[in-house]
Design a protein around this motif. Sequence first.
Motif, mmCIF file in Angstrom:
data_model
loop_
_atom_site.group_PDB
_atom_site.id
_atom_site.type_symbol
_atom_site.label_atom_id
_atom_site.label_comp_id
_atom_site.label_asym_id
_atom_site.label_seq_id
_atom_site.Cartn_x
_atom_site.Cartn_y
_atom_site.Cartn_z
ATOM 1 N N PRO A 1 -5.822 -35.983 92.815
ATOM 2 C CA PRO A 1 -5.080 -34.829 92.284
ATOM 3 C C PRO A 1 -3.559 -34.997 92.341
ATOM 4 C CG PRO A 1 -6.860 -34.085 93.703
ATOM 5 C CD PRO A 1 -6.801 -35.584 93.833
ATOM 6 N N LYS A 2 -3.035 -35.594 93.426
ATOM 7 C CA LYS A 2 -1.574 -35.746 93.545
ATOM 8 C C LYS A 2 -1.025 -36.684 92.478
ATOM 9 C CE LYS A 2 -0.934 -34.482 98.302
ATOM 10 N NZ LYS A 2 -0.252 -34.742 99.553
ATOM 11 N N VAL A 3 -1.765 -37.742 92.182
ATOM 12 C CA VAL A 3 -1.317 -38.680 91.148
ATOM 13 C C VAL A 3 -1.272 -37.977 89.799
ATOM 14 C CG1 VAL A 3 -1.901 -40.791 89.880
ATOM 15 C CG2 VAL A 3 -2.137 -40.735 92.367
ATOM 16 N N HIS B 1 -4.927 -38.659 76.958
ATOM 17 C CA HIS B 1 -4.358 -37.316 77.086
ATOM 18 C C HIS B 1 -3.055 -37.291 76.307
ATOM 19 C CE1 HIS B 1 -6.765 -36.044 80.608
ATOM 20 N NE2 HIS B 1 -6.684 -37.303 80.972
ATOM 21 N N VAL B 2 -2.840 -36.232 75.547
ATOM 22 C CA VAL B 2 -1.540 -36.047 74.915
ATOM 23 C C VAL B 2 -1.010 -34.699 75.386
ATOM 24 C CG1 VAL B 2 -0.225 -35.872 72.780
ATOM 25 C CG2 VAL B 2 -2.217 -37.388 72.887
ATOM 26 N N LEU B 3 0.124 -34.751 76.064
ATOM 27 C CA LEU B 3 0.746 -33.545 76.600
ATOM 28 C C LEU B 3 1.933 -33.170 75.731
ATOM 29 C CD1 LEU B 3 0.761 -34.803 80.286
ATOM 30 C CD2 LEU B 3 -0.903 -33.259 79.262
ATOM 31 N N HIS B 4 2.163 -31.880 75.598
ATOM 32 C CA HIS B 4 3.311 -31.432 74.797
ATOM 33 C C HIS B 4 4.609 -31.625 75.570
ATOM 34 C CE1 HIS B 4 0.868 -29.970 71.574
ATOM 35 N NE2 HIS B 4 0.099 -29.370 72.454
ATOM 36 N N HIS B 5 4.503 -31.566 76.879
ATOM 37 C CA HIS B 5 5.666 -31.788 77.740
ATOM 38 C C HIS B 5 5.156 -32.371 79.046
ATOM 39 C CE1 HIS B 5 4.338 -28.245 79.945
ATOM 40 N NE2 HIS B 5 4.192 -27.671 78.780
ATOM 41 N N GLY B 6 6.004 -33.126 79.708
ATOM 42 C CA GLY B 6 5.593 -33.752 80.961
ATOM 43 C C GLY B 6 6.171 -33.048 82.162
ATOM 44 N N ASP C 1 -8.402 -33.089 76.327
ATOM 45 C CA ASP C 1 -7.434 -32.054 76.688
ATOM 46 C C ASP C 1 -8.071 -31.008 77.604
ATOM 47 O OD1 ASP C 1 -9.054 -30.568 75.006
ATOM 48 O OD2 ASP C 1 -7.494 -30.167 73.524
ATOM 49 N N TYR C 2 -9.270 -31.313 78.081
ATOM 50 C CA TYR C 2 -10.040 -30.466 78.993
ATOM 51 C C TYR C 2 -10.566 -29.195 78.338
ATOM 52 C CZ TYR C 2 -8.393 -33.682 82.509
ATOM 53 O OH TYR C 2 -8.114 -34.818 83.212
ATOM 54 N N SER C 3 -10.488 -29.099 77.029
ATOM 55 C CA SER C 3 -11.114 -27.977 76.320
ATOM 56 C C SER C 3 -12.625 -28.223 76.298
ATOM 57 C CB SER C 3 -10.587 -27.897 74.882
ATOM 58 O OG SER C 3 -10.979 -29.056 74.163
ATOM 59 N N ASP C 4 -13.381 -27.181 75.973
ATOM 60 C CA ASP C 4 -14.834 -27.340 75.874
ATOM 61 C C ASP C 4 -15.201 -28.407 74.847
ATOM 62 O OD1 ASP C 4 -15.352 -25.476 77.837
ATOM 63 O OD2 ASP C 4 -15.707 -23.830 76.434
ATOM 64 N N SER C 5 -14.475 -28.435 73.722
ATOM 65 C CA SER C 5 -14.819 -29.408 72.676
ATOM 66 C C SER C 5 -14.534 -30.837 73.128
ATOM 67 C CB SER C 5 -14.101 -29.086 71.361
ATOM 68 O OG SER C 5 -12.710 -29.171 71.514
ATOM 69 N N SER C 6 -13.469 -31.049 73.898
ATOM 70 C CA SER C 6 -13.199 -32.420 74.360
ATOM 71 C C SER C 6 -14.189 -32.826 75.447
ATOM 72 C CB SER C 6 -11.751 -32.580 74.831
ATOM 73 O OG SER C 6 -11.502 -31.894 76.026
ATOM 74 N N LYS C 7 -14.660 -31.878 76.243
ATOM 75 C CA LYS C 7 -15.686 -32.189 77.246
ATOM 76 C C LYS C 7 -16.998 -32.562 76.556
ATOM 77 C CE LYS C 7 -13.806 -29.197 80.836
ATOM 78 N NZ LYS C 7 -14.038 -28.016 81.676
ATOM 79 N N LYS C 8 -17.314 -31.869 75.461
ATOM 80 C CA LYS C 8 -18.527 -32.207 74.698
ATOM 81 C C LYS C 8 -18.385 -33.592 74.076
ATOM 82 C CE LYS C 8 -19.870 -27.513 73.737
ATOM 83 N NZ LYS C 8 -21.147 -27.057 73.970
ATOM 84 N N GLY D 1 1.704 -34.310 85.433
ATOM 85 C CA GLY D 1 1.615 -33.007 84.775
ATOM 86 C C GLY D 1 0.231 -32.667 84.275
ATOM 87 N N VAL D 2 -0.804 -33.315 84.819
ATOM 88 C CA VAL D 2 -2.188 -33.065 84.404
ATOM 89 C C VAL D 2 -2.943 -32.451 85.573
ATOM 90 C CG1 VAL D 2 -4.360 -34.141 83.687
ATOM 91 C CG2 VAL D 2 -2.193 -35.000 82.796
ATOM 92 N N LYS D 3 -3.631 -31.351 85.301
ATOM 93 C CA LYS D 3 -4.472 -30.744 86.335
ATOM 94 C C LYS D 3 -5.874 -31.325 86.181
ATOM 95 C CE LYS D 3 -6.017 -26.442 88.256
ATOM 96 N NZ LYS D 3 -6.301 -25.049 88.041
#
Length: 164
Positions: A74-76, A44-49, A17-24, A81-83
């Motif tokens: 990046p465009k894909v 990845h699990v998103l709350h909304h798309g 989810d790109y948090s520090d803990s997921s990067k670790k 909905g993911v940065k």
Amino acid sequence: MAGAGEDGERRIGVAMDYSDSSKKALDWAIDNLLRRGDTLVVLHVLHHGGEEAQNTLWAKSGSPPIPLSEFREPKVMQHYGVKPDAEVLDAIDTAARQKELKVVAKLYWGDAREKLCDAVEELKIDTLVMGSRGLGPIQRILLGSVTNYVLSNASCPVTVVKGK
């Protein structure tokens, strides 16, 4: 090979989810678990798309698997909905080259607890690595813990990488 899928390759999932803990968790999986020829599945699990049509179409099954070549674009990823995160992409790219990994990303929409367990089944993940946000006992009771749920319900071994 022990712990390998039917085709002989191991599928290692990393919840991202790109948090520090997921990067670790990703770094830990690269350094300690992934071997030459494995498949790394970035979940990845998103709350909304980004688009309602995608949410409806892929609500149960998630997105199609996204190969690393598209995951880098990046465009894909914005379409889904993911940065993209340059640090994560660099780590995955380097590991893919050095260890000759197959890398795919898969996106889901909804409750992370259920979707991560669904992904393990659907994608035949051999082991899942995820970070721990380090919630205190009160926060864990109020918010629920994705980690605790996945540990109890996933059909594969789960490694939890603590943030500190």
